[in-house]
Design a protein around this motif. Structure first.
Motif, PDB file in Angstrom:
ATOM      1  N   VAL A 167       0.834  -1.200   0.000  1.00  0.00           N
ATOM      2  CA  VAL A 167       0.000   0.000   0.000  1.00  0.00           C
ATOM      3  C   VAL A 167       0.870   1.252   0.000  1.00  0.00           C
ATOM      4  O   VAL A 167       2.017   1.227   0.441  1.00  0.00           O
ATOM      5  CB  VAL A 167      -0.960   0.039   1.214  1.00  0.00           C
ATOM      6  CG1 VAL A 167      -1.917  -1.131   1.190  1.00  0.00           C
ATOM      7  CG2 VAL A 167      -0.195   0.058   2.515  1.00  0.00           C
ATOM      8  N   ARG A 168       0.283   2.338  -0.493  1.00  0.00           N
ATOM      9  CA  ARG A 168       0.966   3.626  -0.455  1.00  0.00           C
ATOM     10  C   ARG A 168       0.937   4.128   0.982  1.00  0.00           C
ATOM     11  O   ARG A 168      -0.062   3.986   1.691  1.00  0.00           O
ATOM     12  CB  ARG A 168       0.270   4.619  -1.377  1.00  0.00           C
ATOM     13  CG  ARG A 168       1.013   5.935  -1.540  1.00  0.00           C
ATOM     14  CD  ARG A 168       0.437   6.755  -2.672  1.00  0.00           C
ATOM     15  NE  ARG A 168      -0.915   7.207  -2.401  1.00  0.00           N
ATOM     16  CZ  ARG A 168      -1.225   8.437  -1.988  1.00  0.00           C
ATOM     17  NH1 ARG A 168      -0.285   9.336  -1.818  1.00  0.00           N
ATOM     18  NH2 ARG A 168      -2.481   8.760  -1.774  1.00  0.00           N
ATOM     19  N   CYS A 169       2.035   4.712   1.423  1.00  0.00           N
ATOM     20  CA  CYS A 169       2.152   5.198   2.793  1.00  0.00           C
ATOM     21  C   CYS A 169       2.515   6.679   2.775  1.00  0.00           C
ATOM     22  O   CYS A 169       3.308   7.115   1.944  1.00  0.00           O
ATOM     23  CB  CYS A 169       3.229   4.404   3.523  1.00  0.00           C
ATOM     24  SG  CYS A 169       3.381   4.812   5.272  1.00  0.00           S
ATOM     25  N   ARG A 170       1.916   7.427   3.697  1.00  0.00           N
ATOM     26  CA  ARG A 170       2.237   8.843   3.858  1.00  0.00           C
ATOM     27  C   ARG A 170       2.892   9.068   5.201  1.00  0.00           C
ATOM     28  O   ARG A 170       2.496   8.477   6.216  1.00  0.00           O
ATOM     29  CB  ARG A 170       0.974   9.695   3.768  1.00  0.00           C
ATOM     30  CG  ARG A 170       0.383   9.685   2.368  1.00  0.00           C
ATOM     31  CD  ARG A 170      -0.440  10.885   2.032  1.00  0.00           C
ATOM     32  NE  ARG A 170       0.191  12.139   2.378  1.00  0.00           N
ATOM     33  CZ  ARG A 170      -0.478  13.201   2.867  1.00  0.00           C
ATOM     34  NH1 ARG A 170      -1.760  13.146   3.053  1.00  0.00           N
ATOM     35  NH2 ARG A 170       0.162  14.316   3.147  1.00  0.00           N
ATOM     36  N   ASP A 171       3.889   9.932   5.225  1.00  0.00           N
ATOM     37  CA  ASP A 171       4.602  10.294   6.442  1.00  0.00           C
ATOM     38  C   ASP A 171       3.629  10.966   7.422  1.00  0.00           C
ATOM     39  O   ASP A 171       2.934  11.916   7.067  1.00  0.00           O
ATOM     40  CB  ASP A 171       5.738  11.254   6.080  1.00  0.00           C
ATOM     41  CG  ASP A 171       6.553  11.675   7.274  1.00  0.00           C
ATOM     42  OD1 ASP A 171       5.989  12.342   8.169  1.00  0.00           O
ATOM     43  OD2 ASP A 171       7.751  11.363   7.307  1.00  0.00           O
TER      44      ASP A 171
END
Length: 73
Positions: A40-44
């Motif tokens: 999955v795409r992850c955001r900080d």
């Protein structure tokens, strides 16, 4: 206009992460060893909070569920 839905994980850095899932779909998390995984795409998390603060003058309630990242935070 009261919320924004983004299908991403929130973690320690931007990028892609391996997200462990169990068969019911109820439990899962980054770094969980479940035998079934999706990327999955992850955001900080710090960038997510900065974005929220830039859009809102006042926050009544903010819930953050970090699941398996407690030791890292």
């Amino acid at each position: 206009n009261r919320y924004a839905l983004q299908e991403v994980a929130v973690g320690l850095a931007d990028g892609e992460v391996e997200f462990g899932c169990e068969e019911t779909g109820r439990y899962g998390g980054i770094g969980m060893h479940t035998g079934k995984y999706i990327t999955v795409r992850c955001r900080d998390s710090n960038k997510v909070l900065e974005d929220i603060r830039a859009r809102h003058d006042h926050i009544d309630i903010l819930k953050i569920d970090i699941e398996t990242l407690e030791p890292e935070s």
